[in-house]
Design a protein around this motif. Structure first.
Motif, mmCIF file in Angstrom:
data_model
loop_
_atom_site.group_PDB
_atom_site.id
_atom_site.type_symbol
_atom_site.label_atom_id
_atom_site.label_comp_id
_atom_site.label_asym_id
_atom_site.label_seq_id
_atom_site.Cartn_x
_atom_site.Cartn_y
_atom_site.Cartn_z
ATOM 1 N N ARG A 352 -3.977 31.567 -88.150
ATOM 2 C CA ARG A 352 -4.544 30.239 -88.228
ATOM 3 C C ARG A 352 -4.125 29.583 -86.684
ATOM 4 O O ARG A 352 -5.021 28.918 -86.412
ATOM 5 C CB ARG A 352 -4.085 29.166 -88.643
ATOM 6 N N THR A 376 -2.161 24.190 -88.197
ATOM 7 C CA THR A 376 -3.329 23.299 -88.369
ATOM 8 C C THR A 376 -3.240 21.656 -88.408
ATOM 9 O O THR A 376 -4.175 21.197 -87.979
ATOM 10 C CB THR A 376 -2.977 23.071 -90.062
ATOM 11 N N ASN A 379 -5.025 21.420 -84.978
ATOM 12 C CA ASN A 379 -6.510 21.590 -85.473
ATOM 13 C C ASN A 379 -7.471 20.316 -86.280
ATOM 14 O O ASN A 379 -8.557 19.818 -85.810
ATOM 15 C CB ASN A 379 -6.415 22.360 -86.002
ATOM 16 N N GLN A 380 -6.684 19.545 -86.701
ATOM 17 C CA GLN A 380 -6.908 18.178 -88.141
ATOM 18 C C GLN A 380 -7.450 17.702 -86.482
ATOM 19 O O GLN A 380 -9.244 16.854 -87.190
ATOM 20 C CB GLN A 380 -6.268 17.351 -88.369
ATOM 21 N N ILE A 383 -10.888 19.436 -85.747
ATOM 22 C CA ILE A 383 -11.677 19.635 -87.040
ATOM 23 C C ILE A 383 -13.050 18.347 -87.414
ATOM 24 O O ILE A 383 -14.276 18.317 -87.584
ATOM 25 C CB ILE A 383 -10.836 19.632 -88.292
ATOM 26 N N TYR A 413 -11.642 26.768 -89.763
ATOM 27 C CA TYR A 413 -10.435 27.085 -89.128
ATOM 28 C C TYR A 413 -9.629 27.368 -89.994
ATOM 29 O O TYR A 413 -8.400 27.162 -89.414
ATOM 30 C CB TYR A 413 -10.204 25.334 -89.175
ATOM 31 N N PRO A 415 -7.875 26.430 -92.934
ATOM 32 C CA PRO A 415 -6.158 25.107 -92.920
ATOM 33 C C PRO A 415 -5.787 26.047 -93.662
ATOM 34 O O PRO A 415 -5.950 25.984 -94.497
ATOM 35 C CB PRO A 415 -7.277 24.391 -93.096
ATOM 36 N N CYS A 416 -4.595 25.626 -93.378
ATOM 37 C CA CYS A 416 -3.288 26.023 -94.117
ATOM 38 C C CYS A 416 -3.731 24.925 -95.280
ATOM 39 O O CYS A 416 -2.150 24.158 -95.521
ATOM 40 C CB CYS A 416 -2.037 26.344 -92.860
#
Length: 431
Positions: A352, A376, A379-380, A383, A413, A415-416
């Motif tokens: 990721r 993650t 990336n938030q 997003i 994405y 996300p985890c």
């Protein structure tokens, strides 16, 4: 629905994600006013848990952070502790680590492609529906995922939360017979990976273009996975020891997970960042196969990240084949890693995105401080920015369809926070 100028979309629970989260969208006057990816899962305090532990423990302890990408946590932890101790693991031991990492990329990306994301493009509710509509396709995905699992099991000792990794190398080296078996498995995996790339490239992709800063590892001689230099599209390359000066985490009121920025800007890590910053370093045959399905050296549409993941699976399969073909057993399963008082830094590319670890050790090898920045969290912010751009031109859609589109967009994405069968439960408060 189109006559409403005020809408409050509240997605109470994000399932089929690793962890617990929700989505909140506020619309006023026909404009998207606020988008919040709300992570409400209680903090797990891993960084605090690591304090006071021996320097040999972070690889095993941090692998428990994630059941999907435990190898990524083990590798970043090993790199960081070994860096603190002044040890570099190279040669065939480094190649075996890379092989293990390839296994994780294959199984993790394939899980996401076939079981989580592809049903969105096929307008199917889940992978079970895919099995009913075309069992052969799902069987191909499971076969490919199993190939990745087998690599992780041979190198790591077991499929989930591997136990064979240690500082300096491994507890046990693979036998020639085990690697020959993997080579046989990978021959079919190569065919399956090529077919997967062609399959996902034929999906219909909604229009959306990212404009974020990108962050990924790069290295001059290949596609970075287990080593490399952190590189921003705008920030350029910087030493890993300067990571926390560039990537700053901060708390936001609506999330128990930290957000992060790169030099003050939202940034994106993961497949699109890796592809845009490093695809020219892929082997020519991988670039040619990608080009045949319309994937050029740059990809800005996050919905096409599923194609990039498929290309990365194909690369990971061929890289695993290369490593096995050239493997010569090292003299020992691991090199010594004596402790010393120092700070060490480690970064690798989890499926990721970039995963950073830092450890402060004392002279006895006790961890005094630990810092972990997962992809993650990085990336938030991006997003939320992308969701805002994606939702605005689609406000004419009814709630059910808009929710479905939002779910699909978030899955871009990977996300985890990805595990269950029903991703979003939408409630709507009309004002």
């Amino acid at each position: 629905m189109t006559h409403r100028t005020q809408r409050l979309l509240t997605v109470g629970a994000l399932a089929r994600v690793e962890g617990e989260g929700a989505l909140h969208v506020s619309v006023r006057g026909g404009e998207v006013e606020d988008v919040r990816l709300r992570i409400y899962e209680p903090p797990r305090y891993f960084e605090a848990l690591l304090r006071g532990r021996r320097y040999t423990e972070p690889p095993d302890l941090t692998s428990r952070i994630c059941g999907i990408c435990p190898v990524a946590y083990q590798m970043s932890a090993c790199h960081a502790v070994e860096d603190a101790c002044g040890v570099v693991v190279d040669g065939q031991l480094a190649q075996l680590r890379r092989l293990l990492y390839c296994g994780e990329w294959i199984e993790s990306h394939t899980l996401h492609i076939y079981l989580l994301h592809a049903p969105d493009f096929l307008r199917l509710p889940d992978a079970l529906a895919l099995a009913r509509s075309d069992a052969a396709i799902l069987q191909r995905g499971l076969r490919l995922k199993k190939a990745g699992n087998e690599i992780v099991e041979v190198l790591g000792g077991r499929v989930i939360h591997p136990v064979n990794v240690r500082l300096g190398g491994f507890h046990r080296l693979p036998t020639r017979a085990e690697l020959d078996h993997l080579a046989m498995v990978l021959r079919q995996a190569r065919t399956d990976a090529e077919d997967t790339l062609g399959w996902v490239a034929g999906f219909e992709f909604p229009d959306l273009a990212i404009s974020h800063e990108l962050l990924a590892l790069t290295e001059p001689d290949g596609y970075a996975i287990d080593s490399g230099v952190p590189t921003g599209a705008l920030a350029g390359p910087f030493p890993v020891r300067d990571f926390e000066q560039h990537v700053r985490e901060h708390q936001v009121p609506h999330s128990t997970a930290l957000h992060a920025t790169l030099d003050g800007r939202p940034h994106l890590a993961g497949p699109l960042a890796r592809w845009n910053l490093g695809s020219e370093r892929l082997p020519a045959e991988i670039r040619a196969l990608a080009a045949q399905v319309g994937l050029g050296p740059r990809c800005d549409n996050p919905f096409r990240s599923i194609v990039v993941r498929a290309a990365e699976v194909l690369w990971a399969v061929t890289e695993a084949q290369r490593i096995i073909e050239r493997y010569q057993p090292p003299p020992t399963p691991a090199v010594p890693v004596p402790p010393r008082a120092a700070t060490g830094f480690g970064v690798t590319e989890a499926p990721r995105g970039l995963l950073y670890h830092r450890y402060d050790l004392d002279e006895a090898g006790i961890v005094r401080k630990a810092v972990i920045v997962p992809p993650t969290a990085q990336n938030q912010n991006a997003i939320e920015v992308d969701l805002r751009a994606f939702i605005q031109p689609r406000l004419h859609l009814d709630d059910a369809e808009l929710t479905r589109r939002c779910e699909q967009a978030i899955r871009n994405y990977d996300p985890c926070i990805s595990c269950a069968a029903h991703f979003l439960t939408l409630t709507m408060d009309r004002r």
